[in-house]
Each structure stands twice: as C-alpha cells, then as structure tokens.
Write a protein that holds these residues in place. Sequence first.
Motif, PDB file in Angstrom:
ATOM      1  N   UNK A 178      -5.811 -14.593   5.476  1.00  9.77           N
ATOM      2  CA  UNK A 178      -4.725 -14.848   4.439  1.00  9.77           C
ATOM      3  C   UNK A 178      -3.396 -14.263   4.740  1.00  9.77           C
ATOM      4  N   UNK A 179      -2.387 -14.115   3.776  1.00  6.26           N
ATOM      5  CA  UNK A 179      -1.325 -13.226   3.857  1.00  6.26           C
ATOM      6  C   UNK A 179      -1.754 -11.945   4.053  1.00  6.26           C
ATOM      7  N   UNK A 180      -1.258 -11.306   5.177  1.00 10.70           N
ATOM      8  CA  UNK A 180      -1.834 -10.057   5.614  1.00 10.70           C
ATOM      9  C   UNK A 180      -0.811  -8.987   4.707  1.00 10.70           C
ATOM     10  N   UNK A 181      -1.210  -7.853   4.434  1.00 10.13           N
ATOM     11  CA  UNK A 181      -0.618  -6.934   3.848  1.00 10.13           C
ATOM     12  C   UNK A 181      -0.325  -5.497   5.124  1.00 10.13           C
ATOM     13  N   UNK A 182       0.885  -5.389   5.101  1.00  8.51           N
ATOM     14  CA  UNK A 182       1.208  -4.244   6.122  1.00  8.51           C
ATOM     15  C   UNK A 182       1.744  -3.025   4.923  1.00  8.51           C
ATOM     16  N   UNK A 183       0.697  -2.011   4.812  1.00 13.32           N
ATOM     17  CA  UNK A 183       0.812  -1.202   3.936  1.00 13.32           C
ATOM     18  C   UNK A 183       1.689   0.182   4.302  1.00 13.32           C
TER      19      UNK A 183
ATOM     20  N   UNK B  50       7.619 -10.559   4.724  1.00  9.31           N
ATOM     21  CA  UNK B  50       8.606 -10.253   3.723  1.00  9.31           C
ATOM     22  C   UNK B  50       8.603  -8.660   3.303  1.00  9.31           C
ATOM     23  N   UNK B  51       9.485  -8.101   3.116  1.00  5.00           N
ATOM     24  CA  UNK B  51       9.452  -6.704   2.787  1.00  5.00           C
ATOM     25  C   UNK B  51      10.334  -6.248   1.528  1.00  5.00           C
ATOM     26  N   UNK B  52       9.749  -5.346   0.549  1.00  3.77           N
ATOM     27  CA  UNK B  52      10.405  -4.730  -0.645  1.00  3.77           C
ATOM     28  C   UNK B  52      10.231  -5.402  -1.936  1.00  3.77           C
ATOM     29  N   UNK B  53       9.824  -4.524  -2.707  1.00  2.00           N
ATOM     30  CA  UNK B  53       9.880  -5.175  -4.005  1.00  2.00           C
ATOM     31  C   UNK B  53       8.446  -5.841  -4.438  1.00  2.00           C
ATOM     32  N   UNK B  54       7.562  -5.893  -3.593  1.00  2.97           N
ATOM     33  CA  UNK B  54       6.416  -6.730  -3.779  1.00  2.97           C
ATOM     34  C   UNK B  54       5.456  -5.977  -4.528  1.00  2.97           C
ATOM     35  N   UNK B  55       4.843  -6.519  -5.626  1.00  2.30           N
ATOM     36  CA  UNK B  55       3.988  -5.694  -6.472  1.00  2.30           C
ATOM     37  C   UNK B  55       2.929  -6.496  -7.176  1.00  2.30           C
ATOM     38  N   UNK B  56       2.834  -7.808  -6.835  1.00  6.97           N
ATOM     39  CA  UNK B  56       1.914  -8.369  -7.523  1.00  6.97           C
ATOM     40  C   UNK B  56       1.250  -9.706  -6.671  1.00  6.97           C
ATOM     41  N   UNK B  57       0.047 -10.076  -6.904  1.00 10.03           N
ATOM     42  CA  UNK B  57      -0.836 -11.020  -5.950  1.00 10.03           C
ATOM     43  C   UNK B  57       0.033 -12.410  -6.145  1.00 10.03           C
ATOM     44  N   UNK B  58       0.867 -12.492  -7.141  1.00 12.53           N
ATOM     45  CA  UNK B  58       1.389 -14.022  -7.274  1.00 12.53           C
ATOM     46  C   UNK B  58       2.721 -13.895  -6.094  1.00 12.53           C
ATOM     47  N   UNK B  59       3.178 -12.652  -5.948  1.00 13.55           N
ATOM     48  CA  UNK B  59       4.291 -12.691  -4.900  1.00 13.55           C
ATOM     49  C   UNK B  59       3.568 -13.000  -3.512  1.00 13.55           C
ATOM     50  N   UNK B  60       2.254 -12.485  -3.194  1.00 12.74           N
ATOM     51  CA  UNK B  60       1.697 -12.845  -1.935  1.00 12.74           C
ATOM     52  C   UNK B  60       1.580 -14.253  -1.694  1.00 12.74           C
ATOM     53  N   UNK B  61       1.105 -14.775  -2.992  1.00 10.32           N
ATOM     54  CA  UNK B  61       0.733 -16.328  -2.987  1.00 10.32           C
ATOM     55  C   UNK B  61       2.116 -17.075  -2.676  1.00 10.32           C
TER      56      UNK B  61
ATOM     57  N   UNK C  57       3.091  -9.530   4.023  1.00  3.87           N
ATOM     58  CA  UNK C  57       4.046  -8.588   3.053  1.00  3.87           C
ATOM     59  C   UNK C  57       4.174  -7.328   3.566  1.00  3.87           C
ATOM     60  N   UNK C  58       5.309  -6.765   3.328  1.00  5.61           N
ATOM     61  CA  UNK C  58       5.217  -5.056   3.777  1.00  5.61           C
ATOM     62  C   UNK C  58       5.523  -4.316   2.216  1.00  5.61           C
ATOM     63  N   UNK C  59       4.408  -3.542   1.754  1.00  5.38           N
ATOM     64  CA  UNK C  59       4.462  -2.956   0.505  1.00  5.38           C
ATOM     65  C   UNK C  59       4.294  -1.400   0.617  1.00  5.38           C
ATOM     66  N   UNK C  60       5.506  -0.758  -0.040  1.00  4.61           N
ATOM     67  CA  UNK C  60       5.396   0.633   0.001  1.00  4.61           C
ATOM     68  C   UNK C  60       5.224   1.359  -1.225  1.00  4.61           C
ATOM     69  N   UNK C  61       6.294   1.367  -2.037  1.00  2.00           N
ATOM     70  CA  UNK C  61       6.245   1.839  -3.391  1.00  2.00           C
ATOM     71  C   UNK C  61       5.098   1.774  -4.056  1.00  2.00           C
ATOM     72  N   UNK C  62       4.739   0.447  -4.471  1.00  4.17           N
ATOM     73  CA  UNK C  62       3.837   0.249  -5.505  1.00  4.17           C
ATOM     74  C   UNK C  62       2.627   0.842  -5.051  1.00  4.17           C
ATOM     75  N   UNK C  63       2.310   0.749  -3.744  1.00  3.50           N
ATOM     76  CA  UNK C  63       0.910   1.368  -3.350  1.00  3.50           C
ATOM     77  C   UNK C  63       0.824   2.648  -3.476  1.00  3.50           C
ATOM     78  N   UNK C  64       2.013   3.197  -3.013  1.00  4.02           N
ATOM     79  CA  UNK C  64       2.059   4.771  -2.999  1.00  4.02           C
ATOM     80  C   UNK C  64       2.138   5.329  -4.326  1.00  4.02           C
ATOM     81  N   UNK C  65       2.552   4.612  -5.299  1.00  4.06           N
ATOM     82  CA  UNK C  65       2.495   5.015  -6.773  1.00  4.06           C
ATOM     83  C   UNK C  65       1.122   5.067  -7.521  1.00  4.06           C
ATOM     84  N   UNK C  66       0.289   4.151  -6.941  1.00  5.49           N
ATOM     85  CA  UNK C  66      -1.141   4.060  -7.598  1.00  5.49           C
ATOM     86  C   UNK C  66      -1.859   5.059  -7.430  1.00  5.49           C
ATOM     87  N   UNK C  67      -2.652   5.279  -8.255  1.00 10.19           N
ATOM     88  CA  UNK C  67      -3.537   6.331  -8.340  1.00 10.19           C
ATOM     89  C   UNK C  67      -4.687   6.076  -7.205  1.00 10.19           C
ATOM     90  N   UNK C  68      -5.083   4.692  -7.077  1.00 11.71           N
ATOM     91  CA  UNK C  68      -6.163   4.277  -6.058  1.00 11.71           C
ATOM     92  C   UNK C  68      -5.535   3.314  -5.036  1.00 11.71           C
TER      93      UNK C  68
END
Length: 272
Positions: free
Chosen positions: A45-50, A213-224, A234-245
């Motif tokens: 499925x849509x891969x995540x580059x974290x 697709x990179x930047x501003x991705x922070x919801x499963x709906x974006x990946x869909x 999708x490439x996701x940085x800030x949202x993952x780094x801000x998350x406690x888990x």
Amino acid sequence: MLDRFIEAKKEELERLRLQEANGTLPAPLEIDRPSLKRQLQEAPSVAVVAEYKRASPSKGIINPRLGAKEAAEAYAAGGAAAISVLTEKAHFHGSLAFLERAQVAGLPLLRKDFLFHPLQIAESAATPAAAVLLIVRYFLETPGTLKTLVEQAQAYGLETVVEVFSEAEIDLARQAGADIIQVNNRDLDTLQVDLDRSYALGKRKQAGEVWISASGINAPQHCVALGERGFDAVLVGTWLMQHKEPAAALRYLRGVGPGMATAKSTPFFEQG
Ligand SMILES: O=C(O)c1ccccc1NCC(=O)[C@H](O)[C@H](O)COP(=O)(O)O
C-alpha cells in the motif's frame, strides 16, 4: 530561502575542498545499500518514508529529545518503508552522524540536505545512506550539473530522489535521469503547505517511476488520496516527530486498523 540554504553551506564546502586537497576525504563505504526504489515499489500500500527531523525553518525546534536510533527503531516498528534523515545543520539541527545511528533499523536511508556539489555526493557515499535528495530548483540554470550529480551518485551505488515543484521541473528531472520523483507540498519561500500541488502533478507520473509526496502529511486520508493519484509513498517528518509515540502514530497514518487500507492505484498515469 534556497539562497540562505546555499549560503549556510559555504563552510562545509570549504572543508570538503580542503579534505579533497589533503587526501582526507572519507572513502566511500563498501556496503550493500538497500534499494529505496524497490522498497517503495514493492510496498503493498502507500509506503511511508518516515523522517528524522529535529527542527525546521517552518516549526523551529520540533523534538531534540528523540534520538536518531530511537526514532529509527520506532519508525521500523510502525511499518515505515524507509527513513529520511535531515543532515542539514544550520536550519534543521541535523548531522551526518544521524545516518549511522538510524542504520539500526536496516531500512533504506535517504540523506535529506541541500546538495549541489560533487564533493557533497562523495561525502554522502561515505555514509550508510541508500539515496540522496537533489532539488531541481537548484539546477534551473545548470541542468547539466543535475545530470552529472545523478550519475555520480549512481556510480557510488546511491539512488537519487529528485524533488520538483512544477511541471517544467518534472521534465528537467527526467532529462537528468531521475526515476524517483518527489513532489514537495511546501512552498520554500512562504513555507505554506498545499497538497493540491501533489494532487495536480501526480497526473504526470509515468510507468517505471516511483513518486513520493512530501510535506504537510498528517492524516490517513492524505495517504489514501495520494495513493489514489498514483503516489507510491508519502514522506512525513514533523507530525511523526511531534508525536509521543511515533510507532503508533505511523500505524495510524498507514491506516493499518480495520477498514482503513491506503490502497495504491494508478488511475492517472501518463503514457510514458
Ligand atoms: O520543513 C521545513 O520547514 C522546510 C523549510 C524549507 C525547506 C525545506 C523544509 N523541509 C524539508 C522537507 O522536505 C520536509 O522536512 C519533509 O518534506 C517533511 O515535511 P513535514 O512532514 O511537513 O515535516
């Protein structure tokens, strides 16, 4: 903004030139680098580059407490397909050493930095990175240099992720031999993000290419939505780094819960 990033590289380039003159430039690492392209292509499925990103011009300090090793382990546990590591020092508080630390996860590593000189590619080859980022905008006047850097990276066994913001830049990326194309949703001058850029440019994808697709991705709906437009990742940085888990955040984003599959489809492909 891009000029500021180049300005901040002056010292680094001086150091690299000196190292080259002294014969102390680090030797390329003789390792089997996992393929980023294959990893993204083969994802069901849509891969995540974290992304490991401690700070940024848009957010300031994001999360300096999370170590690169711990982040990489959490990203791997959450199902990341690859890890992007910001190594730029002045604006992102990055370091080349983070690549070594992120290696623990065994996933392909993307070196994210502002790279425009052959010595920076040579230095990247001395790290465990599987791929390096090249931003087309830096080469609008010198497209030949982009091609040279793509070929130099390939000669070292490094893949290239070539970043674009417009249709014209996609053409330049292809002329340089790019087959992993990244659309950045963040305007590098205003720092505003707009996923519509990916939604529009995704139509230009050709068979055989891998698109991120990179930047501003922070919801499963974006990946869909991005998967439906043919994006492989999708490439996701800030949202993952801000998350406690980060691992749990990544699973949520990937929609691995019931009824949330982020299907990959190719309805908008251009004929290559
Ligand atoms: O992140 C920034 O503020 C930024 C500003 C100017 C140039 C580049 C910038 N970021 C580099 C990136 O490509 C992002 O780190 C990456 O796409 C992840 O974005 P996000 O998920 O929004 O952190």
